[in-house]
Design a protein around this motif. Structure first.
Motif, mmCIF file in Angstrom:
data_model
loop_
_atom_site.group_PDB
_atom_site.id
_atom_site.type_symbol
_atom_site.label_atom_id
_atom_site.label_comp_id
_atom_site.label_asym_id
_atom_site.label_seq_id
_atom_site.Cartn_x
_atom_site.Cartn_y
_atom_site.Cartn_z
ATOM 1 N N GLN A 58 0.817 -1.213 0.000
ATOM 2 C CA GLN A 58 0.000 0.000 0.000
ATOM 3 C C GLN A 58 0.857 1.273 0.000
ATOM 4 O O GLN A 58 0.487 2.283 -0.592
ATOM 5 C CB GLN A 58 -0.953 0.002 1.196
ATOM 6 C CG GLN A 58 -0.274 0.007 2.551
ATOM 7 C CD GLN A 58 -1.272 -0.179 3.689
ATOM 8 O OE1 GLN A 58 -2.400 -0.633 3.474
ATOM 9 N NE2 GLN A 58 -0.854 0.145 4.898
ATOM 10 N N ASN A 59 2.035 1.205 0.622
ATOM 11 C CA ASN A 59 2.938 2.361 0.599
ATOM 12 C C ASN A 59 3.464 2.634 -0.805
ATOM 13 O O ASN A 59 3.690 3.785 -1.178
ATOM 14 C CB ASN A 59 4.113 2.139 1.558
ATOM 15 C CG ASN A 59 3.854 2.751 2.923
ATOM 16 O OD1 ASN A 59 3.674 3.954 3.057
ATOM 17 N ND2 ASN A 59 3.799 1.905 3.930
ATOM 18 N N GLN A 109 -7.772 12.677 -5.230
ATOM 19 C CA GLN A 109 -8.913 11.995 -4.616
ATOM 20 C C GLN A 109 -8.480 10.678 -3.975
ATOM 21 O O GLN A 109 -8.843 10.379 -2.830
ATOM 22 C CB GLN A 109 -9.990 11.721 -5.664
ATOM 23 C CG GLN A 109 -10.735 12.955 -6.137
ATOM 24 C CD GLN A 109 -11.722 12.639 -7.252
ATOM 25 O OE1 GLN A 109 -11.749 11.529 -7.786
ATOM 26 N NE2 GLN A 109 -12.530 13.618 -7.627
ATOM 27 N N THR A 110 -7.705 9.893 -4.705
ATOM 28 C CA THR A 110 -7.277 8.589 -4.204
ATOM 29 C C THR A 110 -6.266 8.732 -3.078
ATOM 30 O O THR A 110 -6.218 7.894 -2.167
ATOM 31 C CB THR A 110 -6.693 7.747 -5.351
ATOM 32 O OG1 THR A 110 -7.542 7.828 -6.498
ATOM 33 C CG2 THR A 110 -6.555 6.284 -4.950
ATOM 34 N N LEU A 111 -5.469 9.794 -3.118
ATOM 35 C CA LEU A 111 -4.499 10.039 -2.042
ATOM 36 C C LEU A 111 -5.196 10.247 -0.704
ATOM 37 O O LEU A 111 -4.667 9.842 0.344
ATOM 38 C CB LEU A 111 -3.643 11.269 -2.374
ATOM 39 C CG LEU A 111 -2.277 11.002 -2.987
ATOM 40 C CD1 LEU A 111 -1.601 12.307 -3.395
ATOM 41 C CD2 LEU A 111 -1.379 10.224 -2.024
ATOM 42 N N ARG A 112 -6.343 10.880 -0.712
ATOM 43 C CA ARG A 112 -7.081 11.087 0.537
ATOM 44 C C ARG A 112 -7.455 9.740 1.160
ATOM 45 O O ARG A 112 -7.335 9.547 2.377
ATOM 46 C CB ARG A 112 -8.336 11.912 0.289
ATOM 47 C CG ARG A 112 -8.061 13.341 -0.156
ATOM 48 C CD ARG A 112 -9.358 14.124 -0.266
ATOM 49 N NE ARG A 112 -9.995 14.257 1.040
ATOM 50 C CZ ARG A 112 -11.270 14.557 1.204
ATOM 51 N NH1 ARG A 112 -12.070 14.734 0.166
ATOM 52 N NH2 ARG A 112 -11.781 14.670 2.428
ATOM 53 N N THR A 113 -7.889 8.829 0.315
ATOM 54 C CA THR A 113 -8.222 7.482 0.803
ATOM 55 C C THR A 113 -6.973 6.769 1.289
ATOM 56 O O THR A 113 -6.962 6.182 2.373
ATOM 57 C CB THR A 113 -8.885 6.661 -0.316
ATOM 58 O OG1 THR A 113 -10.045 7.341 -0.782
ATOM 59 C CG2 THR A 113 -9.259 5.281 0.175
ATOM 60 N N ALA A 114 -5.913 6.829 0.480
ATOM 61 C CA ALA A 114 -4.667 6.152 0.835
ATOM 62 C C ALA A 114 -4.090 6.702 2.136
ATOM 63 O O ALA A 114 -3.575 5.948 2.974
ATOM 64 C CB ALA A 114 -3.657 6.302 -0.300
ATOM 65 N N GLN A 115 -4.171 8.016 2.306
ATOM 66 C CA GLN A 115 -3.617 8.646 3.504
ATOM 67 C C GLN A 115 -4.315 8.141 4.763
ATOM 68 O O GLN A 115 -3.675 7.871 5.779
ATOM 69 C CB GLN A 115 -3.753 10.167 3.410
ATOM 70 C CG GLN A 115 -3.011 10.937 4.486
ATOM 71 C CD GLN A 115 -1.518 10.723 4.422
ATOM 72 O OE1 GLN A 115 -0.855 11.172 3.513
ATOM 73 N NE2 GLN A 115 -0.995 10.015 5.398
ATOM 74 N N SER A 116 -5.617 7.997 4.697
ATOM 75 C CA SER A 116 -6.359 7.529 5.867
ATOM 76 C C SER A 116 -6.059 6.062 6.180
ATOM 77 O O SER A 116 -6.097 5.651 7.339
ATOM 78 C CB SER A 116 -7.866 7.708 5.637
ATOM 79 O OG SER A 116 -8.316 6.904 4.563
ATOM 80 N N ILE A 137 -3.060 4.445 5.383
ATOM 81 C CA ILE A 137 -1.660 4.295 5.788
ATOM 82 C C ILE A 137 -1.393 4.949 7.140
ATOM 83 O O ILE A 137 -0.682 4.413 7.981
ATOM 84 C CB ILE A 137 -0.736 4.864 4.694
ATOM 85 C CG1 ILE A 137 -0.853 3.992 3.432
ATOM 86 C CG2 ILE A 137 0.712 4.927 5.158
ATOM 87 C CD1 ILE A 137 -0.209 4.560 2.211
ATOM 88 N N GLY A 138 -1.949 6.122 7.360
ATOM 89 C CA GLY A 138 -1.835 6.765 8.659
ATOM 90 C C GLY A 138 -0.599 7.609 8.876
ATOM 91 O O GLY A 138 -0.552 8.430 9.776
ATOM 92 N N LEU A 167 -4.449 16.709 5.648
ATOM 93 C CA LEU A 167 -3.042 16.636 6.047
ATOM 94 C C LEU A 167 -2.723 17.444 7.300
ATOM 95 O O LEU A 167 -1.728 17.163 7.975
ATOM 96 C CB LEU A 167 -2.144 17.100 4.891
ATOM 97 C CG LEU A 167 -2.068 16.167 3.688
ATOM 98 C CD1 LEU A 167 -1.248 16.791 2.565
ATOM 99 C CD2 LEU A 167 -1.473 14.814 4.080
ATOM 100 N N VAL A 168 -3.528 18.456 7.627
ATOM 101 C CA VAL A 168 -3.246 19.235 8.840
ATOM 102 C C VAL A 168 -3.430 18.389 10.098
ATOM 103 O O VAL A 168 -3.005 18.802 11.191
ATOM 104 C CB VAL A 168 -4.130 20.499 8.936
ATOM 105 C CG1 VAL A 168 -3.796 21.474 7.839
ATOM 106 C CG2 VAL A 168 -5.609 20.144 8.940
ATOM 107 N N ASN A 169 -4.016 17.218 9.962
ATOM 108 C CA ASN A 169 -4.182 16.323 11.105
ATOM 109 C C ASN A 169 -3.018 15.352 11.268
ATOM 110 O O ASN A 169 -3.056 14.486 12.147
ATOM 111 C CB ASN A 169 -5.484 15.528 10.955
ATOM 112 C CG ASN A 169 -6.707 16.415 10.919
ATOM 113 O OD1 ASN A 169 -6.869 17.287 11.768
ATOM 114 N ND2 ASN A 169 -7.567 16.217 9.929
ATOM 115 N N TYR A 170 -1.992 15.513 10.424
ATOM 116 C CA TYR A 170 -0.835 14.622 10.486
ATOM 117 C C TYR A 170 0.424 15.403 10.872
ATOM 118 O O TYR A 170 0.376 16.611 11.121
ATOM 119 C CB TYR A 170 -0.648 13.916 9.137
ATOM 120 C CG TYR A 170 -1.769 12.967 8.793
ATOM 121 C CD1 TYR A 170 -1.715 11.626 9.159
ATOM 122 C CD2 TYR A 170 -2.906 13.415 8.109
ATOM 123 C CE1 TYR A 170 -2.751 10.750 8.849
ATOM 124 C CE2 TYR A 170 -3.945 12.551 7.797
ATOM 125 C CZ TYR A 170 -3.859 11.217 8.168
ATOM 126 O OH TYR A 170 -4.878 10.354 7.860
#
Length: 442
Positions: free
Chosen positions: A183-184, A207-214, A216-217, A249-252
């Protein structure tokens, strides 16, 4: 002993396979047309019944022909659709394994990189990869192990069909779900797509990055710079998706770098705004467009993004104040070369003035009562009402609310943010006015 009915079925199968083996391209094309029309949507048991338990015998012929002719593109769409009937059939695990054993995944990925092959054929290849990926984790891993992420990402960037690009997004989304081992790799592939020249590819990647970001964490260090560069786009749909990702991203752990980068974009560097214009822009016979449009588009988008973040999170708004965002917003409001920068900066500053009394005090003092009242009356249309002197006042402002924040009860949540120590580089229009003022005093 087989029954007469079974013998007749086997005889029909052998006759069908004989016809296929001895047919040329045109005849095979007709056979594929008939097969697709008669068997679309059938389950694996139904296909086996159709082929007298010999469906694999026809599938192996299809895959063999695919490997022989895929570089030429002849009958490729029909061939891929026929293979898809086998692979997408309910209870088709046996067919899928047979296809993969002969290198089916590699062939499909190679099709994506072939310049001579039609876009429609590549879309069919993507759909087959979707079927394979949706079968399970080990099949997603097989695609990734075959350098699939790179091939798929490159095709998304180069594709000229939005419909095809949307199919690719579905595939990338599938690969990022339920695929912990790779996934990375998918996540990094999506980030690598952000600088590409295709607006649709940028939009879908964001759009897909938002899903991937959530999923992967954690964040990759390069994501901040890549997302901020996307803000120079002329396409509002891309800008929207970039701002939505920024909100996430401001939550990371990249929050500080992200806010600092956004504030820096409000004041383009002298280097960016001093680049020579193309000769065509100096031609009086053509409209005089600014050569700095991407930089100013980025400036306006940054002002808009800051406003969105400030309105959604008071803590983030406080962090931005410590980054001297008020000074930078006022400087952007003085950029008479780009009205949308002025408008977006003015709207964001209006919110901060309403939210923080300390900001209201400093802005009023810097603007002067006349300009400040004009600002309060209609912040959105202020850029249409100010004259050149008022624009100069905004561009050359020296507002710094950082020192007053601790006395006004606005705490600095993270000590790693500099408190007024970082002076953003002045834009060309600020530097020019300061130079004029110095020469006047001399």
């Amino acid at each position: 002993m087989t029954s007469i009915k079974e013998q007749a079925a086997i005889s029909r199968l052998l006759s069908f396979l004989h016809d296929w083996d001895n047919a040329g391209k045109v005849a095979r094309s007709h056979i594929l047309d008939s097969f697709i029309k008669a068997n679309q949507g059938k389950t694996a048991p139904e296909l086996e019944q159709e082929f007298s338990q010999g469906g694999s015998l026809f599938l192996v012929r299809l895959t063999t022909w695919l490997r022989l002719i895929y570089m030429t593109g002849s009958c490729l769409d029909k061939l891929l659709k026929s293979i898809g009937i086998f692979l997408s059939a309910v209870s088709s695990n046996r067919y899928l394994k047979e296809f993969l054993e002969v290198g089916g995944v590699l062939t499909l990925l190679e099709i994506l990189g072939m310049e001579k092959i039609k876009e429609e054929d590549k879309k069919e290849s993507i759909r087959l990869l979707q079927v394979i990926a949706n079968t399970g984790r080990k099949y997603k891993e097989l695609i990734c192990e075959s350098y699939g992420v790179q091939s798929i990402a490159e095709f998304l960037a180069k594709s000229k069909s939005e419909e095809t690009q949307e199919e690719v997004q579905i595939l990338m989304d599938s690969l990022v779900h339920g695929n912990p081992k790779y996934q990375n790799q998918v996540y990094k592939g999506l980030i690598a797509l952000l600088p590409c020249a295709s607006p649709k590819a940028q939009q879908l990647s964001l759009q897909t990055l938002r899903t991937a970001q959530s999923i992967i964490g954690t964040t990759h260090p390069s994501i901040v710079d890549c997302v901020l560069k996307v803000l120079c786009t002329m396409h509002l749909e891309v800008q929207y998706e970039a701002i939505e990702l920024i909100k996430d991203l401001v939550n990371y752990d990249v929050c500080q770098a992200l806010l600092k980068g956004l504030v820096a974009l409000l004041i383009p560097s002298v280097k960016e705004t001093s680049k020579p214009q193309p000769k065509i822009l100096n031609d009086s016979s053509v409209p005089q467009f600014t050569a700095h449009l991407p930089v100013f588009l980025q400036q306006a988008a940054a002002a808009k993004a800051i406003g969105v973040l400030a309105r959604s999170n008071t803590s983030v708004a406080e962090e931005l104040l410590h980054q001297r965002v008020v000074h930078s917003l006022m400087a952007a409001m003085g950029n008479t070369d780009h009205s949308n920068s002025q408008r977006q900066a003015s709207l964001t500053l209006e919110y901060l003035v309403q939210m923080f009394p300390v900001v209201e005090e400093h802005v009023r003092r810097s603007m002067g009562e006349g300009l400040y009242q004009l600002f309060l009356s209609n912040a959105e249309d202020l850029y249409m009402k100010i004259d050149s002197i008022q624009a100069d006042i905004l561009a050359a402002n020296k507002v710094n609310v950082s020192k007053a924040l601790c006395f006004s009860g606005v705490s600095h949540r993270n000590s790693s943010f500099p408190r007024g120590a970082h002076e953003p580089e002045r834009p060309a229009y600020v530097t020019y006015f300061q130079k004029e003022d110095t020469e006047g005093k001399e």
